[in-house]
Design a protein around this motif. Structure first.
Motif, PDB file in Angstrom:
ATOM      1  N   LEU A 405       0.807  -1.225   0.000  1.00 27.82           N
ATOM      2  CA  LEU A 405       0.000   0.000   0.000  1.00 27.82           C
ATOM      3  C   LEU A 405       0.837   1.270   0.000  1.00 27.82           C
ATOM      4  O   LEU A 405       0.380   2.322   0.454  1.00 27.82           O
ATOM      5  N   GLY A 406       2.042   1.223  -0.537  1.00 29.26           N
ATOM      6  CA  GLY A 406       2.894   2.410  -0.597  1.00 29.26           C
ATOM      7  C   GLY A 406       3.052   2.906  -2.018  1.00 29.26           C
ATOM      8  O   GLY A 406       3.446   2.145  -2.912  1.00 29.26           O
ATOM      9  N   TYR A 407       2.754   4.210  -2.248  1.00 21.32           N
ATOM     10  CA  TYR A 407       2.767   4.787  -3.592  1.00 21.32           C
ATOM     11  C   TYR A 407       3.374   6.184  -3.557  1.00 21.32           C
ATOM     12  O   TYR A 407       3.169   6.940  -2.608  1.00 21.32           O
ATOM     13  N   CYS A 408       4.077   6.531  -4.631  1.00 18.09           N
ATOM     14  CA  CYS A 408       4.634   7.877  -4.768  1.00 18.09           C
ATOM     15  C   CYS A 408       4.471   8.309  -6.218  1.00 18.09           C
ATOM     16  O   CYS A 408       4.983   7.649  -7.128  1.00 18.09           O
ATOM     17  N   VAL A 409       3.751   9.409  -6.427  1.00 13.09           N
ATOM     18  CA  VAL A 409       3.585   9.981  -7.754  1.00 13.09           C
ATOM     19  C   VAL A 409       4.494  11.199  -7.852  1.00 13.09           C
ATOM     20  O   VAL A 409       4.396  12.132  -7.045  1.00 13.09           O
ATOM     21  N   GLY A 410       5.407  11.193  -8.831  1.00 15.47           N
ATOM     22  CA  GLY A 410       6.285  12.337  -9.013  1.00 15.47           C
ATOM     23  C   GLY A 410       7.308  12.494  -7.911  1.00 15.47           C
ATOM     24  O   GLY A 410       7.592  11.561  -7.152  1.00 15.47           O
ATOM     25  N   THR A 411       7.842  13.691  -7.785  1.00 15.26           N
ATOM     26  CA  THR A 411       8.974  13.936  -6.892  1.00 15.26           C
ATOM     27  C   THR A 411       8.669  14.946  -5.795  1.00 15.26           C
ATOM     28  O   THR A 411       9.587  15.558  -5.242  1.00 15.26           O
ATOM     29  N   VAL A 412       7.388  15.113  -5.467  1.00 16.25           N
ATOM     30  CA  VAL A 412       7.037  16.012  -4.358  1.00 16.25           C
ATOM     31  C   VAL A 412       7.683  15.519  -3.079  1.00 16.25           C
ATOM     32  O   VAL A 412       8.236  16.287  -2.287  1.00 16.25           O
ATOM     33  N   THR A 413       7.598  14.214  -2.843  1.00 17.56           N
ATOM     34  CA  THR A 413       8.313  13.580  -1.742  1.00 17.56           C
ATOM     35  C   THR A 413       9.202  12.491  -2.316  1.00 17.56           C
ATOM     36  O   THR A 413       8.965  12.003  -3.431  1.00 17.56           O
ATOM     37  N   ARG A 414      10.187  12.098  -1.536  1.00 17.41           N
ATOM     38  CA  ARG A 414      11.029  10.963  -1.905  1.00 17.41           C
ATOM     39  C   ARG A 414      10.707   9.783  -0.983  1.00 17.41           C
ATOM     40  O   ARG A 414      11.593   9.075  -0.526  1.00 17.41           O
ATOM     41  N   ASP A 415       9.429   9.602  -0.746  1.00 21.74           N
ATOM     42  CA  ASP A 415       8.952   8.502   0.087  1.00 21.74           C
ATOM     43  C   ASP A 415       7.502   8.244  -0.313  1.00 21.74           C
ATOM     44  O   ASP A 415       6.879   9.054  -1.017  1.00 21.74           O
ATOM     45  N   LYS A 416       6.959   7.149   0.160  1.00 19.57           N
ATOM     46  CA  LYS A 416       5.545   6.898  -0.119  1.00 19.57           C
ATOM     47  C   LYS A 416       4.700   7.974   0.539  1.00 19.57           C
ATOM     48  O   LYS A 416       5.002   8.463   1.616  1.00 19.57           O
ATOM     49  N   ASP A 417       3.628   8.339  -0.152  1.00 11.85           N
ATOM     50  CA  ASP A 417       2.799   9.465   0.273  1.00 11.85           C
ATOM     51  C   ASP A 417       1.340   9.078   0.117  1.00 11.85           C
ATOM     52  O   ASP A 417       0.785   9.111  -0.983  1.00 11.85           O
ATOM     53  N   GLY A 418       0.708   8.713   1.241  1.00 14.70           N
ATOM     54  CA  GLY A 418      -0.682   8.287   1.192  1.00 14.70           C
ATOM     55  C   GLY A 418      -1.642   9.414   0.891  1.00 14.70           C
ATOM     56  O   GLY A 418      -2.737   9.179   0.361  1.00 14.70           O
ATOM     57  N   VAL A 419      -1.275  10.642   1.214  1.00 14.24           N
ATOM     58  CA  VAL A 419      -2.139  11.789   0.931  1.00 14.24           C
ATOM     59  C   VAL A 419      -2.074  12.144  -0.549  1.00 14.24           C
ATOM     60  O   VAL A 419      -3.105  12.257  -1.226  1.00 14.24           O
ATOM     61  N   GLY A 420      -0.868  12.314  -1.078  1.00 13.45           N
ATOM     62  CA  GLY A 420      -0.718  12.622  -2.491  1.00 13.45           C
ATOM     63  C   GLY A 420      -1.279  11.531  -3.383  1.00 13.45           C
ATOM     64  O   GLY A 420      -1.954  11.812  -4.391  1.00 13.45           O
ATOM     65  N   ALA A 421      -1.023  10.265  -3.033  1.00 12.03           N
ATOM     66  CA  ALA A 421      -1.528   9.152  -3.841  1.00 12.03           C
ATOM     67  C   ALA A 421      -3.051   9.089  -3.797  1.00 12.03           C
ATOM     68  O   ALA A 421      -3.703   8.799  -4.805  1.00 12.03           O
ATOM     69  N   ALA A 422      -3.640   9.355  -2.625  1.00 15.09           N
ATOM     70  CA  ALA A 422      -5.106   9.354  -2.527  1.00 15.09           C
ATOM     71  C   ALA A 422      -5.708  10.440  -3.396  1.00 15.09           C
ATOM     72  O   ALA A 422      -6.752  10.236  -4.044  1.00 15.09           O
ATOM     73  N   LEU A 423      -5.078  11.612  -3.417  1.00 15.48           N
ATOM     74  CA  LEU A 423      -5.579  12.696  -4.258  1.00 15.48           C
ATOM     75  C   LEU A 423      -5.525  12.315  -5.733  1.00 15.48           C
ATOM     76  O   LEU A 423      -6.479  12.556  -6.489  1.00 15.48           O
ATOM     77  N   VAL A 424      -4.429  11.696  -6.174  1.00 17.13           N
ATOM     78  CA  VAL A 424      -4.317  11.295  -7.573  1.00 17.13           C
ATOM     79  C   VAL A 424      -5.300  10.164  -7.876  1.00 17.13           C
ATOM     80  O   VAL A 424      -5.873  10.115  -8.976  1.00 17.13           O
ATOM     81  N   PHE A 425      -5.541   9.280  -6.908  1.00 13.24           N
ATOM     82  CA  PHE A 425      -6.511   8.216  -7.178  1.00 13.24           C
ATOM     83  C   PHE A 425      -7.924   8.791  -7.296  1.00 13.24           C
ATOM     84  O   PHE A 425      -8.712   8.347  -8.133  1.00 13.24           O
ATOM     85  N   ALA A 426      -8.259   9.763  -6.452  1.00 12.82           N
ATOM     86  CA  ALA A 426      -9.557  10.431  -6.595  1.00 12.82           C
ATOM     87  C   ALA A 426      -9.670  11.086  -7.971  1.00 12.82           C
ATOM     88  O   ALA A 426     -10.730  11.057  -8.617  1.00 12.82           O
ATOM     89  N   ASP A 427      -8.569  11.675  -8.434  1.00 15.59           N
ATOM     90  CA  ASP A 427      -8.520  12.283  -9.765  1.00 15.59           C
ATOM     91  C   ASP A 427      -8.767  11.225 -10.843  1.00 15.59           C
ATOM     92  O   ASP A 427      -9.512  11.456 -11.807  1.00 15.59           O
ATOM     93  N   LEU A 428      -8.151  10.053 -10.667  1.00 18.93           N
ATOM     94  CA  LEU A 428      -8.356   8.936 -11.593  1.00 18.93           C
ATOM     95  C   LEU A 428      -9.830   8.520 -11.615  1.00 18.93           C
ATOM     96  O   LEU A 428     -10.411   8.297 -12.691  1.00 18.93           O
ATOM     97  N   ALA A 429     -10.433   8.413 -10.422  1.00 22.02           N
ATOM     98  CA  ALA A 429     -11.843   8.009 -10.349  1.00 22.02           C
ATOM     99  C   ALA A 429     -12.744   9.041 -11.015  1.00 22.02           C
ATOM    100  O   ALA A 429     -13.731   8.698 -11.683  1.00 22.02           O
ATOM    101  N   ALA A 430     -12.421  10.335 -10.840  1.00 27.48           N
ATOM    102  CA  ALA A 430     -13.214  11.382 -11.488  1.00 27.48           C
ATOM    103  C   ALA A 430     -13.068  11.318 -13.006  1.00 27.48           C
ATOM    104  O   ALA A 430     -14.029  11.555 -13.745  1.00 27.48           O
ATOM    105  N   TRP A 431     -11.856  11.015 -13.467  1.00 31.08           N
ATOM    106  CA  TRP A 431     -11.640  10.844 -14.909  1.00 31.08           C
ATOM    107  C   TRP A 431     -12.456   9.679 -15.446  1.00 31.08           C
ATOM    108  O   TRP A 431     -13.092   9.786 -16.505  1.00 31.08           O
ATOM    109  N   CYS A 432     -12.458   8.562 -14.704  1.00 24.51           N
ATOM    110  CA  CYS A 432     -13.279   7.420 -15.115  1.00 24.51           C
ATOM    111  C   CYS A 432     -14.757   7.827 -15.182  1.00 24.51           C
ATOM    112  O   CYS A 432     -15.468   7.489 -16.141  1.00 24.51           O
TER     113      CYS A 432
END
Length: 578
Positions: A405-432
């Motif tokens: 359950l660890g994800y990192c999109v881009g280089t905002v952090t250099r570690d897994k980021d559950g907040v950033g990943a959740a935001l991008v997943f919500a974005d993915l769901a809205a796109w769907c």
């Protein structure tokens, strides 16, 4: 060690322990004559490694406590001064979550750093782990410390260390820091400045609110679709952790108006009163989220662990039932989404996953002509590999994940980021939603092109010093008696990562099977567990319902699991084990 030796060690510890609470605790153990408890507390020092420290709270060198953290911080500070010439200018970030003793451990960390002449950039209130990683980069700090035990049970706490590149430490820094720690004086002799004095000398610097705003601005730019949704119904749980306020602010700014927090789990509470094990993967941990989602008829459930570096996702299937996506499914969805729908230049894009995660992201990357790496388990390896390739090859890291359950999109952090990943997943769901598709419909599109991969994990817990010996016997049993097949599938390749041939040495065994399957065995680096990972690939026939292929694959996978567990029993795994 005999009883007199244990008592002698305990008395020596009592003389050096600066915390009255743990002194009283250990005196009670001695008064009760609990030799088994003493033996576990004094089995050795809590080991400092690439994951920093993590352990059960309590008195003794094999526990997390103020004495251990003061000595650890003194060792870290002295190592930094020996290796980073400008550390006294750049300073060290200090952040904490809402666990028991986190406030005291973070304060001790800052006060020891200050006494060593190193400025501490201290978060004045609770904050998630991604903020600590972000701050280390944003403030150009020499290092960062996050006091957290992530998703472990409430009796645990921990001490995670970031290097100046924003990633968690890897060799040789872990061993270098541990060596300096071993030479630190007894805990009650470690010098501290009081917070008041440290402030007065400019060695305690409160992290400003503007840093949090900068983080939110940065993760909002990670979105691909970028339009939010008035109608998409989202349930979110912070799992009694520190992600709640950050997730709410991120979703609101992104234009998601139909968000429902799980009220019982929204405020930080280190006792975790509604869950025994605050990990979204554990049975029962998502029950309140599920109940809330059914009540509000949510389309999507997003869950962080207590320090908000992990993300779990539930979506509706074709029958309208909520289904938890696996870590691999979330990773493949996010990876495909940012690679195919995102604006990045594919010729320079780079994605990374681990040797225990699905091989599907690698297959997608290869077909798209994108740089791909597999690394050892742990996000520290993902982040450091990304930094390394950016310097060497000029690649652009766009996504990395591990199946836990660890994800990192881009280089905002250099570690897994559950907040950033959740935001991008919500974005993915809205796109769907904007395409008239469901998230599972999008996953099916990917599976029809790249194959349907079914995976599973089985964990067995063996606590204490005896448990560590059991886990060691199992691994060595597999090394002594190498299986030629697992069930009906011949073993094509055996990979013993302890030899350090492809990656840094690690106590991991992998069996690549005929037909593309894989089984991997490894002891956990943070818990008293041995973990087994299983994966098989199914090819969907033209027009075949994905449910039929999944059922076929999962039946085959269960046979594989049963066969491997039987092999583990033959090689020393007890019949008992949770």
């Amino acid at each position: 060690m005999d009883a007199s030796g244990l008592k002698e060690k305990a008395e020596a510890w009592l003389q050096a322990d600066p915390d009255a609470a743990t002194v009283a605790e250990l005196r009670d153990v001695l008064a009760r004559g609990d030799l088994a408890d003493l033996a576990d507390r004094f089995a050795g020092d809590l080991e400092f490694g690439t994951a920093g420290l993590r352990g059960v709270l309590g008195a003794g060198p094999n526990r997390m406590n103020r004495a251990v953290v003061r000595r650890t911080t003194a060792g870290l500070a002295r190592y930094l001064k020996a290796t980073v010439p400008d550390v006294t200018t750049r300073g060290v970030v200090v952040c904490r979550d809402g666990r028991r003793l986190s406030a005291e451990l973070a304060e001790d960390t800052a006060c020891v750093l200050a006494a060593e002449g190193i400025p501490a950039h201290v978060f004045p209130s609770l904050a998630p782990t991604p903020l600590a990683a972000f701050a280390t980069l944003h403030l150009n700090a020499a290092a960062g410390v996050m006091v957290t035990a992530s998703h472990n049970p409430p009796e645990y706490n921990g001490y995670k260390v970031y290097w100046g590149n924003g990633a968690q430490i890897i060799p040789p820094h872990d061993k270098g820091i541990a060596d300096f720690i071993s030479r630190v004086e007894p805990a009650n002799q470690v010098e501290l400045l009081s917070p008041t004095e440290a402030h007065a000398r400019g060695l305690w610097r409160d992290v400003p609110d503007s840093l949090g705003e900068a983080y939110l601005d940065a993760i909002l730019k990670l979105r691909v679709h970028g339009r939010g949704s008035e109608s998409l119904s989202i349930v979110y749980t912070a799992m009694h952790g520190v992600g709640g306020v950050w997730m709410e602010r991120a979703l609101e700014r992104a234009g998601f108006r139909n968000v429902h927090p799980v009220a019982e789990q929204h405020q930080p509470d280190g006792a975790f009163p509604t869950v025994r094990f605050p990990n979204p993967e554990e049975p029962g941990a998502m029950d309140l989220s599920l109940a809330t989602a059914e009540r509000v008829k949510a389309d999507l459930v997003l869950a962080n662990d207590p320090d908000a570096d992990r993300l779990a996702v539930m979506v509706r299937d074709g029958s309208g039932k909520l289904r938890m996506l696996t870590g691999n499914e979330v990773g493949v969805l996010l990876g495909h989404y940012v690679l195919v729908q995102g604006p990045t230049r594919r010729s320079k894009s780079h994605v990374v996953t681990t040797i225990v995660s699905s091989t599907q992201l690698g297959d997608i990357a290869r077909e798209l002509g994108i740089a791909y790496d597999e690394v050892l388990t742990g996000f520290k390896w993902i982040a450091n590999r990304a930094v390394e390739r950016e310097k060497q090859d000029g690649t652009q890291f766009v996504f990395g994940y591990e199946e836990a359950l660890g994800y990192c999109v881009g280089t905002v952090t250099r570690d897994k980021d559950g907040v950033g990943a959740a935001l991008v997943f919500a974005d993915l769901a809205a796109w769907c939603e904007s395409r008239g598709k469901t998230v599972l419909g999008y996953l099916e599109e990917i599976q029809r092109r790249f194959g349907l991969y079914v995976s599973a994990q089985r964990n067995f817990t063996f606590p204490g010093a005896e448990g560590a010996q059991v886990i060691g016997r199992i691994m060595e049993g597999f090394r002594r008696s190498v299986p030629s097949r697992v069930g009906e599938l011949p073993v094509r390749t055996v990979l013993d990562y302890k030899k350090g041939e492809r990656l840094p040495p690690s106590n991991v065994l992998a069996y690549e099977l005929e037909g593309g399957g894989r089984v991997t065995a490894r002891p956990s680096g943070t818990e008293p567990k041995i973990k087994y990972y299983f994966e098989l690939k199914e090819t969907l026939a033209t027009g075949e319902p994905v449910q039929a292929a999944r059922a076929r694959g999962e039946a085959r996978l269960q046979k594989l699991i049963d066969a491997f567990i039987a092999l583990a029993r033959e090689r020393g795994q007890p019949e008992v084990g949770t």
